[in-house]
Write a protein that holds these residues in place. Sequence first.
Motif, short mmCIF file in Angstrom:
data_model
loop_
_atom_site.label_atom_id
_atom_site.label_comp_id
_atom_site.label_asym_id
_atom_site.label_seq_id
_atom_site.Cartn_x
_atom_site.Cartn_y
_atom_site.Cartn_z
N PRO A 1 0.79 -1.24 0.00
CA PRO A 1 0.00 0.00 0.00
C PRO A 1 0.82 1.28 0.00
CG PRO A 1 -1.00 -1.60 1.46
CD PRO A 1 0.27 -2.21 0.97
N ILE A 2 1.96 1.33 0.63
CA ILE A 2 2.70 2.59 0.71
C ILE A 2 3.95 2.59 -0.18
CG2 ILE A 2 1.89 3.00 3.06
CD1 ILE A 2 4.68 2.13 4.04
N LEU A 3 4.27 1.49 -0.84
CA LEU A 3 5.51 1.42 -1.62
C LEU A 3 5.32 0.58 -2.86
CD1 LEU A 3 8.56 2.02 -1.92
CD2 LEU A 3 8.97 -0.10 -0.60
N ASN B 1 8.45 4.32 -5.65
CA ASN B 1 7.41 5.32 -5.39
C ASN B 1 6.86 5.06 -3.99
OD1 ASN B 1 5.16 6.97 -5.26
ND2 ASN B 1 4.51 6.57 -7.37
N PHE B 2 7.14 6.00 -3.10
CA PHE B 2 6.71 5.88 -1.70
C PHE B 2 5.66 6.95 -1.41
CE2 PHE B 2 7.13 7.30 2.72
CZ PHE B 2 6.90 6.11 3.40
N ASN B 3 4.56 6.53 -0.78
CA ASN B 3 3.47 7.46 -0.47
C ASN B 3 2.78 7.01 0.81
OD1 ASN B 3 1.31 9.19 -0.37
ND2 ASN B 3 0.81 9.01 -2.56
N SER B 4 2.89 7.82 1.85
CA SER B 4 2.28 7.51 3.14
C SER B 4 1.49 8.73 3.62
CB SER B 4 3.35 7.13 4.17
OG SER B 4 2.78 6.95 5.44
N SER C 1 4.20 12.01 3.78
CA SER C 1 5.47 11.97 3.06
C SER C 1 5.29 11.24 1.73
CB SER C 1 6.56 11.28 3.87
OG SER C 1 6.77 11.93 5.11
N THR C 2 6.01 11.74 0.71
CA THR C 2 6.05 11.09 -0.59
C THR C 2 7.47 11.11 -1.11
OG1 THR C 2 5.55 13.12 -1.79
CG2 THR C 2 3.67 11.75 -1.12
N ALA C 3 7.80 10.14 -1.96
CA ALA C 3 9.13 10.10 -2.57
C ALA C 3 9.08 9.22 -3.81
CB ALA C 3 10.17 9.58 -1.59
N THR C 4 9.57 9.75 -4.90
CA THR C 4 9.71 8.99 -6.14
C THR C 4 11.10 9.22 -6.68
OG1 THR C 4 8.84 10.81 -7.48
CG2 THR C 4 7.26 9.15 -6.70
N GLY D 1 10.14 14.49 -3.88
CA GLY D 1 9.08 14.18 -2.93
C GLY D 1 8.76 15.33 -2.02
N ALA D 2 8.09 14.98 -0.93
CA ALA D 2 7.68 15.99 0.03
C ALA D 2 7.59 15.36 1.41
CB ALA D 2 6.33 16.59 -0.36
#
Length: 438
Positions: free
Chosen positions: A330-332, A359-362, A367-370, A398-399
């Motif tokens: 779900p988050i990665l 692609n990380f999204n939590s 936090s997000t990171a691609t 990301g952010a």
Amino acid sequence: NQNFSAGNNENSIQAHIGINGEANLDFLNIHLTIPETTLPYTGLTIPQVNYFSLWEKTGLKELLKTTKQSFDLSVKAQYKRNKDKHSISIPLDVFDEFIVSFNRHFEKVRDKALNFFAQSYNEAKLMFDEYKVEKSLSNQPRIYRIPGYTIPVVNIEVLPFIVEMPTFGHVIPKEISTSNFTLPGFVPSYTLAPPYLDLPAPPVLSDNLKFNFLEFNELGTLNKILIPAMGNITYDFSFKSSVITLNTNVGLYNQSDTVAHFLTSSSSVIDALQYKLEGTSRLTRKRGLKLATAFSLSNKFVEGNHDSTISLTKKNMDASVTTTAKVQIPILRMDFKQELNGNTKSKPTVSSSIELKYNFNSTKLSSTATGTAGHKLSLESLTSYFSIESSNKGDIKGAVLLQEYSGTIASEVSTYLNSKGARSSVKLQGTSRVDGIW
């Protein structure tokens, strides 16, 4: 219930084990009432609990689905014999040469031994005369019978023989009577008699000492030993229940190629427990050696494949490896790929590459990171020079807590070396940015 069976015949050996059973979990549906309780020495009070169900409150209802549970376990192993056989040659000519050499040494030892016996007899005769040692007429000669036997592996039979000892119990045999011995290509035979003694011979040695070599018979022409070739081995395992079903199969097959195979899979009411893992390895012996291996894994969250090949001939060696993987939770989300190649056709070369995407999204962490990452390596070598090149690169965007950021990095390294000199270069660059800061 359980059962066990085993079998053994000229074609195969096998064994099987089976177990099955049932369970009734209706007692978990009984509602429990827990009265109010005060913990001693603490003053804490646990409130009363009414109509508490272990089946519903602990999650067993979603996991097991029903209180009527059953299982079935089966294990089976089998070995199938191979009709082919491997032969190992026996160097009988070397054994024959050994017999000839042994005969020559035996003749030398025989002459020395008879001279020693004659001298010992003369000395013993003097002592017998001095102490008037006489032979008892009531004693009977001692006769020892040595049974025949067969020498294993070389398949040679030694026939039985007889040893007669003197009446007064000397350890020197009076007479040894055996048959001749026969080996492939050789028929030696000996009759040994001690030389004439100056002193009168006593009754116990009145006969000539006779020694005939043991008789050996070759039971059959045996030029090689046959060893059975490895057969096929299989193993099967299965487990079934209302929650999950597992199946596993393992096999090792010896045919024109040697193949090892592995397969395991599951099916379940829970998606995360469903998977399939399969692997195969094959060894080929035609025109050199070649080993090929492949693995694959599939699951709701993870997928992967691996392929590798190694080939070896008299003039060349070649190898390649490829691995891919994918992660989806779900988050990665992540994709990975790796390749490695090498050969010695015209010159030894090796190349490698690695690629990664993520692609990380939590939402909980805000936090997000691609980004991506990559690595490449190449190597060449001869007796006259050596060269290596390597490069790395990566980027991210990301952010964190609504604060955006980004960055890149890259590097290149190369080295060249020969008998006249060497040169190398290094390059490194990177960028970064964070909104509101730099």
